[in-house]
Scaffold this active site. Structure first.
Site, mmCIF file in Angstrom:
data_model
loop_
_atom_site.group_PDB
_atom_site.id
_atom_site.type_symbol
_atom_site.label_atom_id
_atom_site.label_comp_id
_atom_site.label_asym_id
_atom_site.label_seq_id
_atom_site.Cartn_x
_atom_site.Cartn_y
_atom_site.Cartn_z
ATOM 1 N N LYS A 100 9.143 71.910 32.710
ATOM 2 C CA LYS A 100 10.168 71.011 33.236
ATOM 3 C C LYS A 100 10.053 71.064 34.751
ATOM 4 O O LYS A 100 10.305 72.100 35.375
ATOM 5 C CB LYS A 100 11.562 71.446 32.789
ATOM 6 C CG LYS A 100 12.650 70.504 33.307
ATOM 7 C CD LYS A 100 14.042 71.034 33.032
ATOM 8 C CE LYS A 100 15.068 70.124 33.692
ATOM 9 N NZ LYS A 100 16.427 70.715 33.670
ATOM 10 N N GLY A 161 25.445 70.907 36.870
ATOM 11 C CA GLY A 161 26.613 71.787 36.788
ATOM 12 C C GLY A 161 27.943 71.137 37.090
ATOM 13 O O GLY A 161 28.982 71.802 37.044
ATOM 14 N N ALA A 187 21.544 67.033 32.998
ATOM 15 C CA ALA A 187 22.461 67.413 34.075
ATOM 16 C C ALA A 187 23.758 66.611 34.053
ATOM 17 O O ALA A 187 23.756 65.390 33.920
ATOM 18 C CB ALA A 187 21.800 67.291 35.444
ATOM 19 N N GLY A 188 24.857 67.337 34.171
ATOM 20 C CA GLY A 188 26.163 66.723 34.332
ATOM 21 C C GLY A 188 26.920 66.428 33.057
ATOM 22 O O GLY A 188 28.060 65.954 33.107
ATOM 23 N N ASN A 209 23.468 72.624 29.608
ATOM 24 C CA ASN A 209 23.476 74.045 29.940
ATOM 25 C C ASN A 209 24.877 74.509 30.317
ATOM 26 O O ASN A 209 25.575 75.164 29.545
ATOM 27 C CB ASN A 209 22.483 74.339 31.050
ATOM 28 C CG ASN A 209 22.340 75.835 31.382
ATOM 29 O OD1 ASN A 209 21.560 76.206 32.229
ATOM 30 N ND2 ASN A 209 23.077 76.704 30.714
ATOM 31 N N THR A 210 25.338 74.130 31.508
ATOM 32 C CA THR A 210 26.582 74.665 32.052
ATOM 33 C C THR A 210 27.772 74.496 31.114
ATOM 34 O O THR A 210 28.551 75.435 30.909
ATOM 35 C CB THR A 210 26.897 74.005 33.409
ATOM 36 O OG1 THR A 210 25.820 74.259 34.312
ATOM 37 C CG2 THR A 210 28.182 74.565 34.004
#
Length: 267
Positions: A100, A161, A187-188, A209-210
């Protein structure tokens, strides 16, 4: 009910369309439970956070690499040179050709550098890497990355995040409509509903993830993201929605009669 709907990335086939990141978990044990609950088959790890040559690394020892594709990322690379060096290091330590690609020179917002990302992608693809670049939701950049041979593109929904959801929705719709390679929204995504929305638009997969790692119960939230991803995909497949909502640009200035472009036509 089993869904016969596989995701093809490069020369590999996957059943799950939910990818999981490994950062920010309170413990490796919580991370492992979340991965198992999500049934993800692709897990990203930051090359700066793991020691690939050590089987007992806290993160790697909790990932079953016989069932899961480990996707090293070049998080922290500030330019193409650093990103290429990290990818080469990972391969030399046995991580394989998948990477990635992340080039984020800005330490505050962690927004990807489009020029350096494209430059690194060109180098890595020529060296045999299966490149999955993390980028801004830029349709033209996505086409360039597709043309150089990336196996997917990974446009951000909103900053890493931030958990703000699909703030780049209009551009992602265009990317989906234009792309001939898988589009992974990265992301986000802060709520399972965000993942469902991305999949309903026609995204091929999502990476989270986050939102999972910092949840009160990462295992249960991972399960929620799993079902949301499946629900969004089923909706897209069975409602017949296209990746684009018919968005097309309308020029404010004439496109003919300038610099001998009289024969130019815009559909």
């Amino acid at each position: 009910m089993e869904i016969q709907d596989e995701l093809k990335l490069g020369d590999k086939i996957f059943k799950s369309r939910l990818f999981i990141g490994t950062g920010k978990f309170s413990s490796p044990q919580d991370m492992k439970k979340a991965i198992l609950s999500s049934e993800s088959e692709i897990v990203t790890v930051a090359l700066r956070r793991v020691e690939l040559e050590k089987e007992d690394d806290d993160i790697l020892s909790h990932i079953d690499r016989t069932k899961i594709l480990l996707l090293p990322n070049t998080s922290g690379a500030r330019d193409s040179e650093e990103a290429v060096r990290l990818a080469r290091l990972a391969r030399s330590l046995g991580a394989g050709e998948w990477v990635k690609l992340e080039v984020t020179p800005d330490p505050v917002y962690l927004l990807p550098d489009p020029i350096e990302t494209l430059k690194a992608a060109e180098i890595l693809v020529k060296e045999g890497f299966k490149v999955m670049p993390y980028i801004n939701a830029d349709p033209i950049l996505c086409k360039r990355l597709e043309e150089v041979g990336c196996v997917s593109v990974m446009p951000l929904g909103s900053p890493i995040g931030s958990n703000r959801g699909l703030k780049t929705k209009a551009n992602i719709e265009i990317i989906i409509a234009m792309s001939k390679i898988p589009v992974v929204v990265d992301a986000g995504l802060g709520e399972p509903s965000h993942a469902a929305e991305a999949m309903e638009m026609g995204a091929d997969a999502v990476l989270v993830n986050t939102a999972i790692a910092i949840a009160k119960d990462p295992e249960k939230i991972a399960l929620a993201f799993k079902y949301a991803t499946i629900a969004g995909r089923l909706s897209f497949l069975n409602r017949g929605r296209s990746g684009s909502s018919g968005i097309k640009a309308s020029a404010s200035s004439p496109l003919t009669g300038f610099l001998n472009e009289e024969s130019r036509h815009v559909s």
